[in-house]
Motif scaffolding. Structure first.
Motif, short mmCIF file in Angstrom:
data_model
loop_
_atom_site.label_atom_id
_atom_site.label_comp_id
_atom_site.label_asym_id
_atom_site.label_seq_id
_atom_site.Cartn_x
_atom_site.Cartn_y
_atom_site.Cartn_z
N ALA A 216 -29.43 -48.39 1.59
CA ALA A 216 -30.87 -48.68 1.54
C ALA A 216 -31.65 -48.06 2.71
O ALA A 216 -32.88 -48.10 2.71
N GLY A 217 -30.93 -47.52 3.68
CA GLY A 217 -31.59 -46.89 4.82
C GLY A 217 -31.88 -47.83 5.97
O GLY A 217 -32.50 -47.44 6.96
N GLY A 218 -31.44 -49.09 5.86
CA GLY A 218 -31.66 -50.03 6.96
C GLY A 218 -30.75 -49.79 8.14
O GLY A 218 -31.08 -50.17 9.27
N LEU A 219 -29.61 -49.18 7.89
CA LEU A 219 -28.68 -48.79 8.94
C LEU A 219 -28.32 -47.32 8.76
O LEU A 219 -28.25 -46.83 7.63
N ARG A 220 -28.09 -46.63 9.88
CA ARG A 220 -27.61 -45.25 9.82
C ARG A 220 -26.14 -45.24 10.25
O ARG A 220 -25.80 -45.70 11.34
N ALA A 221 -25.28 -44.71 9.40
CA ALA A 221 -23.85 -44.60 9.73
C ALA A 221 -23.62 -43.36 10.58
O ALA A 221 -23.94 -42.24 10.15
N VAL A 222 -23.09 -43.56 11.75
CA VAL A 222 -22.82 -42.45 12.67
C VAL A 222 -21.40 -41.91 12.48
O VAL A 222 -21.18 -40.71 12.51
N ALA A 223 -20.44 -42.82 12.28
CA ALA A 223 -19.05 -42.38 12.14
C ALA A 223 -18.19 -43.50 11.57
O ALA A 223 -18.52 -44.69 11.70
N VAL A 224 -17.10 -43.10 10.95
CA VAL A 224 -16.04 -44.02 10.55
C VAL A 224 -14.96 -43.93 11.63
O VAL A 224 -14.49 -42.84 11.95
N ALA A 225 -14.58 -45.08 12.20
CA ALA A 225 -13.60 -45.09 13.29
C ALA A 225 -12.19 -45.01 12.73
O ALA A 225 -11.38 -45.94 12.84
N ALA A 226 -11.87 -43.87 12.12
CA ALA A 226 -10.59 -43.71 11.41
C ALA A 226 -10.22 -42.22 11.38
O ALA A 226 -11.07 -41.36 11.62
N PRO A 227 -8.96 -41.93 11.08
CA PRO A 227 -8.54 -40.52 11.01
C PRO A 227 -9.10 -39.78 9.80
O PRO A 227 -9.22 -38.56 9.83
N ARG A 228 -9.41 -40.50 8.69
CA ARG A 228 -9.94 -39.81 7.52
C ARG A 228 -11.14 -40.57 6.96
O ARG A 228 -11.32 -41.76 7.21
N ARG A 229 -11.95 -39.87 6.18
CA ARG A 229 -13.17 -40.45 5.64
C ARG A 229 -12.86 -41.52 4.60
O ARG A 229 -11.82 -41.51 3.96
N LEU A 230 -13.82 -42.42 4.44
CA LEU A 230 -13.70 -43.46 3.43
C LEU A 230 -14.08 -42.92 2.06
O LEU A 230 -15.04 -42.14 1.94
N ASP A 231 -13.37 -43.36 1.05
CA ASP A 231 -13.64 -42.89 -0.31
C ASP A 231 -15.04 -43.29 -0.78
O ASP A 231 -15.69 -42.56 -1.52
N PHE A 232 -15.51 -44.48 -0.37
CA PHE A 232 -16.82 -44.90 -0.86
C PHE A 232 -17.96 -44.61 0.12
O PHE A 232 -19.10 -44.96 -0.12
N LEU A 233 -17.65 -43.92 1.24
CA LEU A 233 -18.67 -43.38 2.14
C LEU A 233 -18.26 -41.96 2.52
O LEU A 233 -18.11 -41.64 3.71
N PRO A 234 -18.06 -41.10 1.53
CA PRO A 234 -17.48 -39.78 1.81
C PRO A 234 -18.34 -38.88 2.69
O PRO A 234 -17.84 -37.93 3.30
N GLU A 235 -19.64 -39.18 2.76
CA GLU A 235 -20.54 -38.33 3.53
C GLU A 235 -20.53 -38.66 5.03
O GLU A 235 -21.08 -37.90 5.84
N VAL A 236 -19.89 -39.77 5.41
CA VAL A 236 -19.88 -40.19 6.82
C VAL A 236 -18.66 -39.60 7.52
O VAL A 236 -17.52 -39.91 7.16
N PRO A 237 -18.85 -38.77 8.53
CA PRO A 237 -17.72 -38.16 9.23
C PRO A 237 -16.97 -39.16 10.09
O PRO A 237 -17.50 -40.23 10.46
N THR A 238 -15.74 -38.83 10.41
CA THR A 238 -14.92 -39.73 11.23
C THR A 238 -15.15 -39.47 12.71
O THR A 238 -15.69 -38.44 13.12
N THR A 239 -14.69 -40.42 13.51
CA THR A 239 -14.73 -40.24 14.97
C THR A 239 -13.81 -39.08 15.39
O THR A 239 -14.13 -38.34 16.32
N VAL A 240 -12.70 -38.94 14.69
CA VAL A 240 -11.76 -37.86 15.01
C VAL A 240 -12.41 -36.49 14.77
O VAL A 240 -12.32 -35.59 15.61
N GLU A 241 -13.08 -36.34 13.64
CA GLU A 241 -13.79 -35.10 13.33
C GLU A 241 -14.81 -34.75 14.41
O GLU A 241 -15.04 -33.57 14.70
#
Length: 325
Positions: A216-241
């Protein structure tokens, strides 16, 4: 001494006793109690009930779920540690309520390594690092630079002291080399509310409760704290990347029993858990909660994971001087 005649006379009685003996030692032959160290309705409650529904089918016995929240998970954990060592009381352990609470609470009446027998790992819900959209940072590098120059310091919200969100925020502060203020709340909901309102800049949490606000745009996702991206948030890069390989965090789930529980019963529970996790309907339901299923090959594998994760977070807790008051 038993001669041939006496042996023949005893044979019918022995034959009759074998089914009774087998029935007496069958496990489980009565309901199993699962203690969830959180109030009903949250992700832990959902995961626990989905798992026990599947295990009940495979073990041919019902599960009774008991929600016992309080003291950051300590009350529920203690109840299991002190329960009979018979496999009929087990715990839904988690990264925050089980592991991190043992590191930050001043008095914990058990040892998570010595007093619990691992049954099996359920899976991870990788944490997402989000900011209020007014924060001028879209990448981890930009967030680090902003944190270093921010006066007053940037603040991060968490569901409470000693939660996974708390220690991940502390880890960010250490990795950024910047002072950041921790604002604890009584649960994820109030923390999200204040970040949406702009009263706090940063929130890290499992993806499921954050996903609708990201969409909805209320939060901006900066990163997923994981080695690979999440399937249901594929556009959010990981911290490792983004060049932060040490910033890894997830809300994980697993089952444990009191130490001393017979090995064959632990094995039976482990087999039922893994069979449940292989079920397509269970997979889909857990994925809706943002859980990436990762069954452990053996109970011992889950035990080694706990020891390794404890060592990693102990370093963060010590460096950040985190203590629950």
């Amino acid at each position: 001494m038993i001669n041939r005649r006496n042996a023949l006379l005893l044979a019918p009685a022995l034959a009759l006793s074998r089914p009774a003996l087998a029935q007496a030692t069958r496990f489980p032959d009565r309901p199993i109690r699962l203690i969830i160290p959180f109030a009903a309705g949250g992700s832990n409650d959902i995961v626990g009930r989905v798992i026990t529904d599947g295990m009940a089918t495979r073990l041919g016995q019902t599960f009774v779920v008991e929600n016992r929240g309080g003291a950051g998970g300590v009350l529920g954990n203690e109840a299991v540690a002190q329960s009979p060592k018979d496999g009929y009381t087990i715990l839904l352990g988690g990264s925050g309520s089980f592991l991190i609470s043992s590191l930050v609470q001043p008095r914990v009446p058990y040892d998570i390594i010595k007093d619990f027998a691992p049954i099996g790992f359920v899976g991870n819900a990788p944490n997402v690092i989000t900011v209020n959209p007014q924060v001028e940072a879209k990448t981890m590098g930009e967030l680090r630079d902003l944190a270093r120059r921010a006066r007053p310091p940037l603040a991060y919200a968490s569901p409470g002291v000693g939660t996974t969100g708390h220690v991940l925020g502390a880890l960010l502060s250490l990795e950024f080399g910047a002072e950041m203020e921790h604002i604890p709340y009584r649960g994820t909901g109030p923390a999200i509310t204040d970040v949406l309102a702009g009263r706090v800049q940063i929130l890290t949490n499992a993806a499921a409760p954050l996903r609708p606000h990201i969409a909805a745009g209320g939060l901006r996702a900066v990163a997923v704290a994981a080695p690979r991206r999440l399937d249901f948030l594929p556009e959010v890069p990981t911290t490792v990347e983004q060049g932060f390989p040490n910033v890894l965090s997830s809300t994980w789930y697993g089952l444990l029993a009191p130490t001393g529980t017979p090995a064959d019963r632990v094995t039976a529970l482990h087999a039922a858990l893994n069979a449940t996790l292989a079920d397509a309907a269970v997979k889909q339901r857990l994925q809706e909660e943002g859980v990436e299923i990762e069954p452990s090959p053996t109970p011992a594998d889950y035990g080694r994971f706990i020891e390794q994760d404890r060592k990693r977070w102990q370093e963060v807790v010590t460096r950040a001087n985190i203590r629950a008051e």
